[in-house]
Design a protein around this motif. Structure first.
Motif, PDB file in Angstrom:
ATOM      1  N   SER A 210      -8.705  13.986  19.822  1.00 27.32           N
ATOM      2  CA  SER A 210      -9.179  14.296  21.173  1.00 27.32           C
ATOM      3  C   SER A 210      -8.373  15.476  21.710  1.00 27.32           C
ATOM      4  O   SER A 210      -7.160  15.543  21.519  1.00 27.32           O
ATOM      5  N   ILE A 211      -9.041  16.391  22.391  1.00 25.98           N
ATOM      6  CA  ILE A 211      -8.398  17.623  22.847  1.00 25.98           C
ATOM      7  C   ILE A 211      -8.660  17.815  24.336  1.00 25.98           C
ATOM      8  O   ILE A 211      -9.812  17.737  24.776  1.00 25.98           O
ATOM      9  N   LEU A 212      -7.590  18.047  25.083  1.00 19.97           N
ATOM     10  CA  LEU A 212      -7.695  18.469  26.478  1.00 19.97           C
ATOM     11  C   LEU A 212      -7.391  19.960  26.491  1.00 19.97           C
ATOM     12  O   LEU A 212      -6.242  20.373  26.341  1.00 19.97           O
ATOM     13  N   LEU A 213      -8.416  20.769  26.660  1.00 21.28           N
ATOM     14  CA  LEU A 213      -8.308  22.223  26.549  1.00 21.28           C
ATOM     15  C   LEU A 213      -8.211  22.832  27.945  1.00 21.28           C
ATOM     16  O   LEU A 213      -9.161  22.747  28.732  1.00 21.28           O
ATOM     17  N   ILE A 214      -7.061  23.424  28.247  1.00 24.81           N
ATOM     18  CA  ILE A 214      -6.800  23.977  29.581  1.00 24.81           C
ATOM     19  C   ILE A 214      -6.933  25.494  29.521  1.00 24.81           C
ATOM     20  O   ILE A 214      -6.333  26.147  28.663  1.00 24.81           O
ATOM     21  N   SER A 215      -7.712  26.058  30.443  1.00 22.04           N
ATOM     22  CA  SER A 215      -7.902  27.498  30.463  1.00 22.04           C
ATOM     23  C   SER A 215      -8.438  27.924  31.827  1.00 22.04           C
ATOM     24  O   SER A 215      -8.921  27.098  32.602  1.00 22.04           O
ATOM     25  N   HIS A 216      -8.330  29.219  32.103  1.00 17.45           N
ATOM     26  CA  HIS A 216      -8.956  29.771  33.300  1.00 17.45           C
ATOM     27  C   HIS A 216     -10.242  30.502  32.956  1.00 17.45           C
ATOM     28  O   HIS A 216     -10.899  31.058  33.843  1.00 17.45           O
ATOM     29  N   GLU A 217     -10.629  30.493  31.685  1.00 18.06           N
ATOM     30  CA  GLU A 217     -11.831  31.192  31.235  1.00 18.06           C
ATOM     31  C   GLU A 217     -12.964  30.175  31.048  1.00 18.06           C
ATOM     32  O   GLU A 217     -13.038  29.480  30.037  1.00 18.06           O
ATOM     33  N   LEU A 218     -13.830  30.095  32.038  1.00 12.00           N
ATOM     34  CA  LEU A 218     -14.935  29.140  31.991  1.00 12.00           C
ATOM     35  C   LEU A 218     -15.902  29.461  30.865  1.00 12.00           C
ATOM     36  O   LEU A 218     -16.452  28.551  30.225  1.00 12.00           O
TER      37      LEU A 218
END
Length: 337
Positions: A210-218
């Motif tokens: 499972s991955i929680l992917l954090i970014s500011h690029e929608l």
């Protein structure tokens, strides 16, 4: 049963200006084998949420939550030793600042080998050589060509991009059940970014990570994530299946993020002004009354001086009094069940 279930998480920080709420009533659910995207601008509280999940709070934090469960275990009731053991084998995080996360006094290879699990199926005198070979293989998978040179180097001898790749190798080498990736492709060229995302997708598909992917690029998150949560100023604005959120956003902030994605289909669009919300995100010590987007929101009305609750409709969550494409919702906030 969800792998990670958080309800109404609030983090308060003690600052020289007094106590401020960096996160307020944040709810997040992550299912096994899911890639969940967390999007928001800098200062929205995404990294604070990730550190709270891992159990590495700051000295000035006060953490409260109605529920914070990991695979049926209550994280709030665990000791610091239990949280460290959990972080070492079942959770891993790719930090945003690799230079400060790696130990400058220990070689990169030694740090990577230390994070790798032992293969007890082979003889004990072969395990050191086996770890070193596997470490070089992981470095090669994340896009490092001269693996032997990097293994013998120190963090301060490498570039920011190389340190980021090393951090990714350290995080995925232990094959955790949950991987939190905080801006994992920072300081990387486009080809390497695509390689890293393919590696994360392969881990998710083949090993059920499972991955929680954090970014500011929608735009990037929309291509890789099953579900999407939008954060603004320490609160969840909207959450739901990625395809539904992209096709029909309910919250004005989500719509503003989508309107800000460049349109490459028309050659003339690159010369036009991009749509942006007026103003800027508020400082934590000067948060607005009611809805935190209120002063910048094009949909704002008098009722927005009251803080909106997190409404649940089908598989979608949103916190807005006057959502797009939907009837006004005045449900009670999610509470402990």
């Amino acid at each position: 049963m969800p792998l990670l279930d958080i309800r109404n998480l609030t983090i308060e920080l003690d600052t020289p200006h007094g106590r401020v709420k960096a996160l307020e009533r944040v709810s997040l659910t992550l299912n096994p084998g899911e890639i969940h995207g967390l999007v928001g601008e800098s200062g929205s509280g995404r990294t604070l949420l990730a550190k709270a999940i891992l159990g590495i709070p700051g000295h000035n934090w006060t953490v409260q939550a109605d529920r914070m469960m990991w695979d049926g275990q209550n994280l709030m009731e665990m000791s610091a030793r239990q949280r460290r053991a959990l972080m070492g084998c079942e959770m891993a995080m790719i930090f945003q600042d690799p230079m400060s996360s790696l130990d400058p006094a220990i070689s990169v290879g030694a740090q990577l080998i230390e994070a790798m699990p032992e293969n007890k199926t082979i003889s004990w005198w072969k395990r050191a050589a086996d770890k070193r070979i596997n470490a070089q293989q992981w470095l090669h998978k994340v896009g490092i060509k001269n693996t032997q040179k990097v293994m013998s180097s120190y963090a301060w001898e490498l570039s920011d991009g190389e340190c980021q790749k090393v951090m990714i190798a350290i995080a995925v080498a232990n094959k955790p059940r949950l991987l939190i990736a905080d801006e994992p492709t920072n300081s990387m060229e486009l080809r390497t970014q695509a390689q890293i995302f393919r590696l994360l997708s392969k881990l998710n598909q083949l090993q059920n990570v499972s991955i929680l992917l954090i970014s500011h690029e929608l735009e990037t998150l929309s291509q890789w994530c099953d579900r999407l949560s939008v954060m603004y100023s320490g609160q969840i604005m909207e959450s739901g299946p990625t395809a539904d959120v992209i096709a029909q956003p309910y919250h004005p902030y989500t719509k503003a993020l989508l309107d800000n994605i460049p349109d490459y289909s028309n050659a003339e669009h690159h010369k036009t002004m991009m749509h942006t919300l007026p103003g800027s995100a508020p400082a934590l010590q000067h948060l607005p009354i009611g809805c935190r987007l209120g002063p910048r929101c094009p949909q704002a009305q008098k009722h927005c001086v009251n803080q909106p609750s997190l409404c649940h409709q089908k598989d979608r969550y949103f916190a807005c009094h006057f959502p797009y494409h939907n009837e006004p919702c005045h449900d009670e906030p999610l509470t402990k069940s």
